[in-house]
Design an enzyme around this catalytic site. Structure first.
Site, short mmCIF file in Angstrom:
data_model
loop_
_atom_site.label_atom_id
_atom_site.label_comp_id
_atom_site.label_asym_id
_atom_site.label_seq_id
_atom_site.Cartn_x
_atom_site.Cartn_y
_atom_site.Cartn_z
N HIS A 82 0.79 -1.15 -0.07
CA HIS A 82 0.07 -0.22 0.10
C HIS A 82 0.71 1.24 0.14
CE1 HIS A 82 -4.36 1.17 0.30
NE2 HIS A 82 -3.73 2.31 0.70
N ASP A 161 -13.50 2.42 6.56
CA ASP A 161 -12.75 3.13 5.88
C ASP A 161 -13.32 3.83 4.43
OD1 ASP A 161 -10.15 4.20 5.18
OD2 ASP A 161 -10.13 2.89 3.58
N ARG A 168 -13.13 12.34 3.81
CA ARG A 168 -11.65 13.00 3.95
C ARG A 168 -11.35 13.64 2.82
NH1 ARG A 168 -7.93 8.45 5.23
NH2 ARG A 168 -6.08 10.24 5.09
N SER A 183 -6.53 4.53 8.11
CA SER A 183 -7.15 4.04 6.77
C SER A 183 -6.47 2.79 6.17
CB SER A 183 -7.14 5.52 6.17
OG SER A 183 -7.43 5.13 4.60
N LYS A 187 -7.50 -1.40 6.16
CA LYS A 187 -7.51 -2.15 4.94
C LYS A 187 -6.70 -3.51 4.86
CE LYS A 187 -7.33 1.33 1.99
NZ LYS A 187 -7.77 2.72 2.31
N1 URA Z 1 -4.10 5.62 1.31
C1 URA Z 1 -5.18 5.23 1.76
O1 URA Z 1 -5.49 3.93 1.91
N2 URA Z 1 -5.47 5.79 2.82
C2 URA Z 1 -5.04 7.12 3.23
O2 URA Z 1 -5.34 7.65 4.00
C3 URA Z 1 -3.87 7.60 2.28
C4 URA Z 1 -3.35 6.69 1.45
#
Ligand code: URA
Length: 434
Positions: A82, A161, A168, A183, A187
């Site tokens: 990620h 999320d 956001r 966040s 995930k």
């Molecule tokens: N990627 C994400 O999944 N969440 C964030 O807040 C920033 C980048």
């Protein structure tokens, strides 16, 4: 409990209890807490911050807001990666097929565009028919069958999320350390990965603008991963200029395709192979990073990674004919160069401004639910340290509206600082945290 009390407590700098955080996440997920109160609370968090315990509680509450996947019946060790968000960051589109092609199963939950930064799901949706909406059993079946699945938040996986992310995106609350950490890690935990490689971006186009902030975010996320029993590595990488050359959804898919086929920008390849190497190391496919990168390189060179990307497209309903012939992906009506205003060396780029220029062309959302124009965006091949002559193209704008094109040109020119002296090219990575 009353949401107003929780908002006021955080507004005044208080520490939220585990029960308050869990109650807020449950109420926002089931709709009993409306967007406007959630927006007030996350703005208070943005301004006041959260301590380590609050951040962990928020992450776990978000991860548990839906089902939590256990993939061990389909694969003994699943890896995921990620990014903390950047401009032109299409690394997942290249790294995931590389890793899956080397026999390490990948199950990934991705996000959409966020603020000035693009999102993997929006990029993949440039391909007609491709959908991130997989049920849990479809996600599992796909990991078992082709070794690669790319899902979005659903009612099943980390729905909190999904909702908070969209809020956001349009409320100026993106660049917050606890909100980003929760966040990303919610995930990752919900999707059941055993190994997680985090690409924490630092610089003018990242949500963390300096190395200390990026290290802090990386450490918090690595610790959350370890506490949850996941093998977690964070790379800290540069985001002081767009990654690779394309910014915008279909344009980035095209660049990823070129890279998987052995072309594309050297910077994107170096970035993707480094990330893929760390994922393969975690999965036990190699003893050293150099060996892992050699495996990934071989999977690109003999076409296996490209074939894996095609399988990913087909498995999730996408038109393979479009990726086989990228000229069939969405194309903008207007393509115009951005010309260097004088002789000089590119000294710096305000990369967030460049990202926002692309968003305003239509590649991202200004308000919740905005429709994305997959065709528009930028091609920015010239980088910090490059010397240009007056009138030489710095890049190209792909637009569907002449006024927006003119605005993007002004904004991009204002985002570039010129130097008369030689300027060192930027590094790709600043370190690794394990
Ligand atoms: N990627 C994400 O999944 N969440 C964030 O807040 C920033 C980048």
């Amino acid at each position: 409990m009353r949401i107003v009390d929780i908002i006021e407590k955080k507004r005044d700098g208080g520490e939220l209890t585990t029960a308050e955080i869990e109650w807020f996440i449950a109420g926002y997920t089931d709709g009993s807490i409306p967007d406007y109160q959630a927006a007030a609370l996350i703005m208070a968090v943005f301004i006041r911050g959260m301590n380590r315990r609050e951040t962990v509680d928020l992450t776990l509450a978000m991860a548990r807001s839906g089902d939590q996947l256990d993939l061990h019946d389909v694969a003994p060790f699943v890896v995921d990666k990620h990014s903390s968000g950047g401009v032109g960051d299409k690394v997942s589109l290249v790294a995931l097929p590389l890793v899956a092609a080397c026999g390490a199963p990948v199950g990934k939950m991705s996000g959409r565009g966020l603020g000035s930064s693009g999102g993997t799901l929006d990029k993949m949706e440039s391909i007609t028919g491709w959908s991130p909406d997989l049920t849990l059993s479809e996600f599992k079946r796909q990991v078992a069958e082709i070794g690669l699945a790319l899902a979005g938040q659903t009612a099943d996986l980390a729905p909190a999320d999904g909702k908070l992310y969209a809020l956001r995106d349009v409320t100026g609350t993106v660049a917050s350390m606890p909100l980003i950490a929760a966040s990303i890690m919610s995930k990752k935990l919900a999707a059941g990965a055993d190994g997680i490689v985090l690409d924490v971006k630092m610089g003018s186009g990242a949500f963390m603008s300096n190395l200390d902030q990026a290290r802090e975010l990386a450490k918090v996320m690595v610790n959350i991963g370890k506490d949850a029993g996941r093998r977690t590595t964070a790379l800290i990488s540069d985001m002081n200029q767009p990654l690779g050359y394309a910014v915008g959804n279909a344009l980035e898919v095209k660049e990823a395709i070129e890279t998987l086929q052995g072309g594309g920008s050297a910077a994107l390849w170096q970035h993707a192979v480094e990330v893929a190497g760390h994922m393969l190391l975690q999965a036990g496919k190699a003893e050293t990073l150099a060996d892992a990168k050699a495996l990934a390189t071989a999977a690109r060179d003999d076409g296996r990674a490209w074939e894996k990307f095609r399988q990913l497209v087909a498995a999730q309903g996408g038109a393979v004919a479009e990726v086989d012939d990228p000229a069939r992906l969405p194309q903008a009506k207007l393509v115009e160069p951005i010309l260097a205003p004088a002789d000089g060396v590119i000294g710096a780029m305000d990369t967030a401004v460049i990202g926002w220029a692309s968003v305003k062309l239509g590649a991202g959302r200004m308000v919740k639910g905005d429709k994305i124009d997959h065709a528009v965006g930028l091609i920015m091949p010239r980088k910090v340290g490059d010397r240009l002559q007056m009138g030489e193209p710095i890049g190209f704008i792909h637009a569907n509206d002449a006024d927006k094109l003119a605005q993007a040109r002004d904004e991009i020119l204002s985002a570039i600082t010129w130097s008369d002296e030689a300027v060192e090219p930027l590094p790709h990575f600043y370190g690794v945290i394990e």
